[in-house]
Design a protein around this motif. Structure first.
Motif, PDB file in Angstrom:
ATOM      1  N   UNK A  58       0.824  -1.214   0.000  1.00 35.44           N
ATOM      2  CA  UNK A  58       0.000   0.000   0.000  1.00 35.44           C
ATOM      3  C   UNK A  58       0.857   1.262   0.000  1.00 35.44           C
ATOM      4  N   UNK A  59       2.100   1.145   0.460  1.00 37.70           N
ATOM      5  CA  UNK A  59       3.005   2.295   0.487  1.00 37.70           C
ATOM      6  C   UNK A  59       3.829   2.413  -0.795  1.00 37.70           C
ATOM      7  N   UNK A  60       4.251   1.279  -1.360  1.00 42.29           N
ATOM      8  CA  UNK A  60       5.181   1.299  -2.493  1.00 42.29           C
ATOM      9  C   UNK A  60       4.498   1.250  -3.856  1.00 42.29           C
ATOM     10  N   UNK A  61       3.293   0.669  -3.903  1.00 45.53           N
ATOM     11  CA  UNK A  61       2.612   0.539  -5.196  1.00 45.53           C
ATOM     12  C   UNK A  61       2.371   1.884  -5.890  1.00 45.53           C
ATOM     13  N   UNK A  62       1.898   2.924  -5.194  1.00 47.66           N
ATOM     14  CA  UNK A  62       1.700   4.207  -5.883  1.00 47.66           C
ATOM     15  C   UNK A  62       2.959   4.751  -6.555  1.00 47.66           C
ATOM     16  N   UNK A  63       4.115   4.488  -5.959  1.00 46.68           N
ATOM     17  CA  UNK A  63       5.381   4.947  -6.565  1.00 46.68           C
ATOM     18  C   UNK A  63       5.630   4.205  -7.871  1.00 46.68           C
ATOM     19  N   UNK A  64       5.430   2.890  -7.871  1.00 52.97           N
ATOM     20  CA  UNK A  64       5.615   2.101  -9.088  1.00 52.97           C
ATOM     21  C   UNK A  64       4.627   2.514 -10.170  1.00 52.97           C
ATOM     22  N   UNK A  65       3.390   2.779  -9.770  1.00 51.71           N
ATOM     23  CA  UNK A  65       2.375   3.162 -10.743  1.00 51.71           C
ATOM     24  C   UNK A  65       2.721   4.484 -11.422  1.00 51.71           C
TER      25      UNK A  65
END
Length: 450
Positions: A58-65
């Motif tokens: 939930x913390x890292x996915x937005x960065x990858x997206x």
């Protein structure tokens, strides 16, 4: 509802297949671990890995997206999940299983973000609430039906692991090939600082933390408990199915009550019923039919309580704070979920399998007792001023909560506009009637006497 289904059928079909695979994998892994003679304490550690990964995702996915786009992230995460599922059977080792559970939790966190972004893009303002309801129903239906697939083949072999791999692999096809694949990236609101959230609603924060432990025990350790107790594969699948059925059936009646009485009383009552059910399970759960009834009640107590606590926290927040608060509560719930399987697994190994029900009793009782204490510390909020109850799930990302809040706000605004239009119409009608009455009076006055 049929129009919403027509607009989002590809997404809903993909989510259904995805949840069939994900619903089965948790139960299958718990049963397979017991068959491989892995003790409950170790299995608790393994099962907690999913929640560690989910919270991290939930913390890292937005960065990858933001870096590579949601379509590539979606396809990559789906491939990793499929690989992890088949590796469960190939590498039977507690450390390897824990790492794979962390990976699966991480990937599903990102998959939910993308799927819910597509859902929001596919639905119009007027149908967003219905789309979210349908999404949650499909999600829960997939989890329920997934438990029954445990009876298709022997959990000690490869076939079921191949099945969940295939289900997850083909679930991405309708979503990636649909015309809505160009949906823009949506991001959840930044979580509210925990200190501010705790100060705003101590009951919601403490309740959500303890409820995270309840969730993880029910949905991660139930297969371990059932197998250790000696239930057959079919009985284990029915036991887990009953938990999910209770979670689905009781959501809406409790939500209806939530908008009409003090939510704290309902939280106390629902968790007290769950605690009593756990106590019954401890003493009279030897009868399988009674055990199924207890499972329904436990699922019906745990799942709606999450929505109740979120709604109660929203009662003391402004509209623009609600999404941020929901993100903070989801984080607190995840932290509780990480520790639940570890503690109950250790207790089941060293103190006996009855600690499955004892742990549930203690956690649910603590929520109920703390709710009683909070009633003495804060006055009841008038029901008309309460935020609406939203059927939410801790298994979704924070986006689902944000979209639910948006849909509720839009529905509220539409109701206000309709009421204003009705008021203006009635006001206009009254003015017309008054003018007609005045005209009649004037006509009667001007008539000459004969």
């Amino acid at each position: 509802m049929f129009l919403v289904l027509k607009q989002t059928w590809a997404l809903m079909l993909g989510v259904l297949l995805l949840m069939l695979g994900n619903g089965l994998q948790g139960t299958l892994l718990g049963v397979r671990g017991s068959l491989e003679h892995i003790d409950s304490g170790t299995m608790g550690f393994i099962m907690a890995g999913y929640f560690v990964g989910f919270l991290g995702g939930s913390k890292l996915t937005p960065i990858m997206l933001q870096r590579v786009g949601h379509v590539r992230v979606f396809a990559a995460l789906g491939s990793l999940v499929s690989a992890a599922f088949i590796l469960y059977a190939a590498v039977v080792d507690p450390i390897a299983w824990w790492l794979l559970r962390v990976l699966v939790g991480f990937c599903f966190s990102g998959i939910y973000v993308v799927a819910e972004s597509w859902l929001n893009h596919s639905a119009s303002n007027s149908s967003r609430g219905q789309a979210l309801s349908l999404y949650l129903i499909v999600q829960m239906a997939g989890m329920v039906l997934g438990q029954l697939l445990l009876n298709v083949a022997d959990p000690g072999g490869y076939n079921l692991f191949v099945l969940i791999t295939v289900l997850v692999s083909i679930s991405f096809a309708p979503m990636l090939l649909s015309s809505s694949s160009s949906a823009p990236l949506q991001t959840a609101a930044r979580p509210m600082p925990l200190k501010e959230l705790i100060r705003t609603s101590p009951l919601a924060c403490v309740g959500i933390l303890l409820l995270g432990g309840v969730y993880s025990v029910l949905y991660a350790m139930s297969p371990v408990y059932a197998t250790e107790r000696g239930l057959s594969i079919a009985q284990t699948s029915y036991f887990i199915t009953a938990i999910f059925l209770g979670a689905m059936v009781f959501q809406f009646p409790i939500g209806w009550l939530s908008d009409r009485i003090d939510r704290r009383i309902l939280i106390i009552g629902v968790t007290a019923v769950g605690a009593a059910s756990s106590l019954f399970g401890l003493y009279v759960g030897e009868n399988f039919i009674i055990l199924l009834v207890i499972a329904v009640l436990l699922g019906g107590a745990a799942n709606p309580t999450y929505s109740l606590l979120v709604a109660y926290a929203n009662d003391y927040l402004e509209q623009d704070q609600m999404a941020a608060a929901a993100g903070g509560l989801l984080f607190i719930n995840g932290f509780g979920a990480m520790t639940g399987p570890i503690l109950v697994g250790y207790a089941m190994t060293n103190l006996g399998i009855e600690w499955y029900f004892i742990t549930l009793f203690l956690l649910l009782s603590c929520i109920s007792l703390y709710g009683i204490y909070r009633i003495s510390q804060r006055a009841h909020l008038i029901t008309d001023e309460s935020a609406p109850y939203l059927p939410l799930s801790a298994r979704s990302s924070g986006l689902a909560t944000s979209f639910a809040l948006e849909a509720a706000e839009e529905s509220h605004l539409e109701e206000l506009e309709d009421s204003e239009e009705v008021f203006e119409s009635r006001l206009y009608d009254n003015e017309v009637l008054e003018r007609m009455d005045e005209g009649t009076d004037n006509t009667g006055t001007d008539q000459p006497k004969t």
